[in-house]
Every structure is written in structure tokens, then in C-alpha cells.
Enzyme design. Structure first.
Site, short mmCIF file in Angstrom:
data_model
loop_
_atom_site.label_atom_id
_atom_site.label_comp_id
_atom_site.label_asym_id
_atom_site.label_seq_id
_atom_site.Cartn_x
_atom_site.Cartn_y
_atom_site.Cartn_z
N GLU A 130 82.00 34.05 8.96
CA GLU A 130 82.82 33.91 10.17
C GLU A 130 83.67 32.64 10.18
O GLU A 130 83.94 32.07 11.23
CB GLU A 130 81.96 34.01 11.44
CG GLU A 130 81.32 35.39 11.62
CD GLU A 130 80.75 35.63 13.01
OE1 GLU A 130 80.99 34.80 13.92
OE2 GLU A 130 80.08 36.66 13.19
N HIS A 135 73.91 30.70 15.35
CA HIS A 135 72.93 31.02 14.30
C HIS A 135 72.21 29.75 13.87
O HIS A 135 72.74 28.64 14.01
CB HIS A 135 73.62 31.61 13.07
CG HIS A 135 74.05 33.03 13.24
ND1 HIS A 135 73.54 34.06 12.50
CD2 HIS A 135 74.96 33.59 14.07
CE1 HIS A 135 74.11 35.20 12.86
NE2 HIS A 135 74.98 34.93 13.81
#
Length: 507
Positions: A202, A494
């Protein structure tokens, strides 16, 4: 398969693409500022009671809307050109930068290797560096701030872990190899270990990746970024794969293959597999720093150690569609093809590693079939005991988006304390009890409470582990440490993972 030599057409396309992106930036900026006003994060929703906010939003709406409308002619002219240029270039950018410091570190690593004390380390992290509006949809605002700080924190950890290797006078130090991992005491760490390879997912925003890459290059001479195939049937010419691979070891070949199976938002992302072949892994130490740079670009002789690193990001929110297992099938196919095309008879494969955001865990009912996929027969997942059961110390890596900005987890130290507590962990990490991959079950799932409004501890609490580092069983390694890293607290949704290992297959 693509080597590192870039064709004239690709070089020209990249030059014009850089100019077009520069000219499009004001439009890109105004659009993100305008839409962000109407996409509040969970944290902003909690603070929206401030009486001045509606008036402030009205004023800013007029400002950004006017700017965006004024720029529409330029945008309409340049967007088609941008689509044409990204389709002409090769599916990745390669950046190589050497400094006196990285050369010294490489020479010191060779001494550790010669003494038989070298340990490799690889890290994987999903950092959600998307355009501001998309980042806000994941409740991670201010991409400018986050891109700078993510790069700085990783760089600081690499500098800190190298301090024992380089003395104050700048000459290589004599050293029992790199520092010991904190995982030898604890499986949760507030810092990244000394990394040989770093795989990011990402990292979508080309504007913000530039800042990130400048920071990473101070420790990693070789970086593959801006990865993805652009086409109507792949990503509708919108987002690339978001993959970035940084390495301390020379890179010989790179390739990217987009997945054929995807749904929903996968139609605007170039999802796929980034394949990287590293050469001269721990090649014999050279005596002159200048010679190191010359050797790195020269023809390799026979009998060199090579390693393969694959970076991927699988479908999120797949719902009732079985997309993840199909993408895992493609992952195995693409990786095997890449190795077959790039491997020479004289190559000694030291190790082969796959890492990334798999968007599945080993415990949830929704992932029961996925845990038995053939990839786990061919590759080893160190925190896993068997399908449906992780090792006791394994924790989740996907955070609850509505609580990840709480003060209690706002620093690496605070987040470490929270996730090491089996009960408190459930407040900040998603439980591994998912029955269907949907935004409702993953983003809006409540913390389990008992009748006294206290957190109800459950075995699967806070254990949705979706970020993986797998190694090929054909080329086994000895794992010396496995870390869940809290270093990027408040900067991503995350928890990164890192693995340190030794390799007995080195020539």
C-alpha cells in the site's frame, strides 16, 4: 520477466510521466482536500462537536471546490496522457543509490559473514500510503505526515542497529555479528531489527513515495517501487500495486504479474506479485570501497549465492467470493515461472521468501479452507503450528480502526504494552473469529464485553494475523527470531512483522 535494463521507450515514458504528475499535483491536491472534508475519520467524528467545524468546512469547501474547478481543463487534458504514459513504461521503477555509509555497512556485513556469524533479516509492513481521501477511508489521515515519519522511524531503527557495527571514526568495526534481536526475549518489539530486505504494501502515492524512498535509501541501496501494470482490465488506470521492496543486496531481475482474479475495489488496484531476484548474497568482502560499487554492476561469475523475495497483497473484503485461494494459486504459478526463467545452472539458491498482506488468518472460520491451501505445504509459516492453530506467542496484525488512534496505543511503547496483554489486546487488534470477509465484520466489529461491561477474554481475541513471512521448504532456513513490530504505532493500521534467520546453503 523484466531485467533492470530500461528500454528507451520506458525511459522516455517515465520522464514525461514525472512531468505530467507534477502538473497534475495542484488538481490532485485540491480534490483530496475537498473530498476529505466530507470523509471524517473515527477520531474526527469523536471531536466533531466543536461548534466552529461546520463554518470552517463551508469556507474550505468553497475554496477547494473553486480551485478544483479552475484546474479542470488542465486535468481533462493531462489525465488521458497520464494513462497512455503509464501503459508504455515497464511495470516498475528501480532506484540504486550508494553512500559511504552503506558501503561501510556492506563491508562490515562481509566480515560477519566470513566469521560465520551473519544473520539475515526481512520485514513486511502494510503502510497505507494512499491518496488522502483513500487513506481517510481507512481512518488514517495526513499522508504527508505519515510518509515522512514512516521513513524516519525505519531509518532511525536501521541507524541504531548499526551503531554497534560502525565505530565513531567511521571505519568498519570488529564484531559476534549484528545485534541480538529483542525477540530472543520477547516476540513483540518496539523497533525494527537490522533489515536486509523490507517489503512494503500500500505504498500507492507516487508523490509521497518520493519522501519515503529518500529516507530508505540511507540504509537500503537498492529499491524497487511504483510497481504495477496499468490497463482497463487490470486497474482501470487508477492505482498501482502499492508494492515497494528495499534491499541491502544487489538486485539482478524484477518482474510483476497482476492477478486475474479480483472483485469490488480490486478493480482499481493493480493487485499481483512482485518478484525480485537478489544476487551475490554475502559475496566475498572486497578491500576497496570503490571496488564494491564497480563489482555490484559487473557481470557475476559462476557459483554465486542468489535469493528470491516475493511481495504481494491479496484481496480484502472478498465477501462470499473465493478470491484469496485463487490469488494464492496465481502466486505459486507466477513465482515458479519467475524462478524458472531467471535461474542459471550455476546459481546456488540460498533461500526463497514470500511476504505481504494476505488478508486471511489461520484461526477464523471464514479462512478455514484458506489455511489448507497448497502454499502452506510448500512454504513454512513460522508462527503457525497447524491449520487452525498458531503458536501461543503469535498475535494479530490487523488493528481496530476505531481505536488505533487512542492515546493508550499512540506510541511504540504503549502499543507493545497493549498487545502483550491478552485481554487488553482485544481492544486494539481484531479478533480471529471472522465468519465473512466484510467491512462490517472487520472494521465495525465490537469488542466482546461481559455482563459487567468488561472485556471478555476469548482464545481468538486480538489474534487476526494477516501479515506473513513464508520461506520455501525446498531452501530451508533456521529462524532465529520472529517479531511483531510496534514501531509504526499511529502511522498505519497494521502491525509489521520481521524475521531473522541463518542460512546453511551459502557457498
Amino acid at each position: 520477466m523484466a531485467g533492470l535494463e530500461e528500454s528507451y521507450l520506458s525511459q522516455t515514458a517515465n520522464l514525461f510521466l514525472a512531468l505530467v504528475r507534477y502538473l497534475l499535483y495542484p488538481s490532485y491536491f485540491s480534490f483530496n482536500c475537498l473530498t476529505s472534508l466530507y470523509c471524517p475519520t473515527f477520531q474526527e467524528q469523536k471531536e466533531s462537536s466543536k461548534s466552529s467545524f461546520p463554518l470552517k468546512r463551508l469556507v474550505l469547501t468553497v475554496l477547494w471546490a473553486a480551485m478544483f474547478v479552475l484546474l479542470l481543463p488542465i486535468t481533462a487534458l493531462l489525465l488521458p496522457l497520464r494513462c497512455m504514459l503509464v501503459s508504455l513504461r515497464r511495470p516498475f521503477r528501480y532506484s540504486e543509490h550508494h553512500s559511504e555509509r552503506t558501503c561501510l555497512l556492506e563491508k562490515t556485513a562481509q566480515r560477519a559473514m566470513a566469521a560465520g556469524e551473519y544473520k539475515f533479516s526481512i520485514g513486511s509492513a502494510n503502510i497505507c500510503l494512499a491518496p488522502e481521501i483513500l487513506s481517510r477511508m481507512n481512518h488514517l489521515p495526513d499522508v504527508d505526515y505519515r510518509s515522512v515519519n514512516i521513513g524516519q522511524r525505519i531509518k532511525e531503527d536501521q541507524f541504531a542497529s548499526h551503531q554497534m557495527l560502525l565505530p565513531s571514526n567511521g571505519s568498519p568495526a570488529r564484531t559476534n555479528g549484528p545485534q541480538k534481536l529483542e525477540t530472543e526475549v520477547s516476540h513483540v518489539s518496539t523497533w525494527f531489527p537490522q533489515l536486509d530486505f523490507l517489503c512494503l504494501q500500500e505504498a500507492w502515492s507516487s508523490y509521497h513515495n518520493k519522501v519515503l524512498i529518500e529516507e530508505l535509501h540511507q540504509s537500503f541501496p537498492y529499491i524497487v517501487h511504483d510497481v504495477g501494470v496499468h490497463a482497463f482490465n487490470v486497474n482501470s488506470f487508477i492505482l498501482n500495486s502499492g508494492h515497494l521492496v528495499a534491499s541491502r543486496h544487489p538486485i539482478e531481475a524484477v518482474d510483476f504479474k497482476p492477478y486475474k482474479n479480483f472483485v469490488d475495489h480490486g478493480k482499481i488496484i493493480s493487485m499481483g506479485l512482485t518478484s525480485v531476484k537478489h544476487v551475490n548474497i554475502l559475496h566475498q568482502a572486497l578491500t576497496e570501497l570503490l571496488s564494491i560499487q564497480l563489482q555490484l554492476g559487473s557481470q557475476r561469475s559462476k557459483g554465486k549465492n542468489v535469493a528470491y523475495v516475493f511481495n504481494t497483497h491479496l484481496q480484502s473484503y472478498q465477501g462470499k467470493h473465493e478470491i484469496i485461494p485463487r490469488q494464492l494459486d496465481e502466486l505459486l504459478e507466477y513465482s515458479q515461472v519467475f524462478m524458472a526463467k531467471t535461474r542459471r545452472a550455476e546459481d546456488n539458491i540460498a533461500f526463497c521468501i514470500v511476504c505481504g498482506d494476505f488478508n486471511m488468518d489461520n484461526l477464523s472460520p471464514a479462512d478455514e479452507a484458506h489455511t489448507r491451501h497448497r502454499i502452506f505445504e510448500l512454504f513454512e509459516d513460522f508462527p503457525r503450528l497447524k491449520p487452525g492453530q498458531d503458536k501461543p506467542w503469535a498475535i494479530g496484525t490487523e488493528m481496530r480502526q476505531d481505536r488505533m488512534m487512542d492515546r493508550a496505543v499512540s506510541t511504540p511503547e504503549f502499543l507493545k504494552q497493549a498487545v502483550e496483554d491478552a485481554t487488553l489486546r482485544q481492544c486494539y487488534l481484531i479478533d480471529a473469529d471472522i465468519t465473512e470477509h466484510s467491512k462490517e465484520s472487520l472494521v465495525y466489529a465490537p469488542v466482546k464485553m461481559d455482563g459487567h461491561v468488561k472485556v471478555r477474554a476469548v482464545p481468538e481475541g486480538g489474534r487476526r494475523r494477516i501479515d506473513y513471512i513464508l520461506y520455501d521448504k525446498q531452501y530451508p532456513v533456521e529462524v532465529k527470531g520472529y517479531q511483531f513490530v510496534t514501531r509504526l504505532a499511529s502511522l498505519t493500521d497494521h502491525i509489521p512483522v520481521a524475521m531473522e534467520f541463518t542460512c546453511s546453503r551459502l557457498l
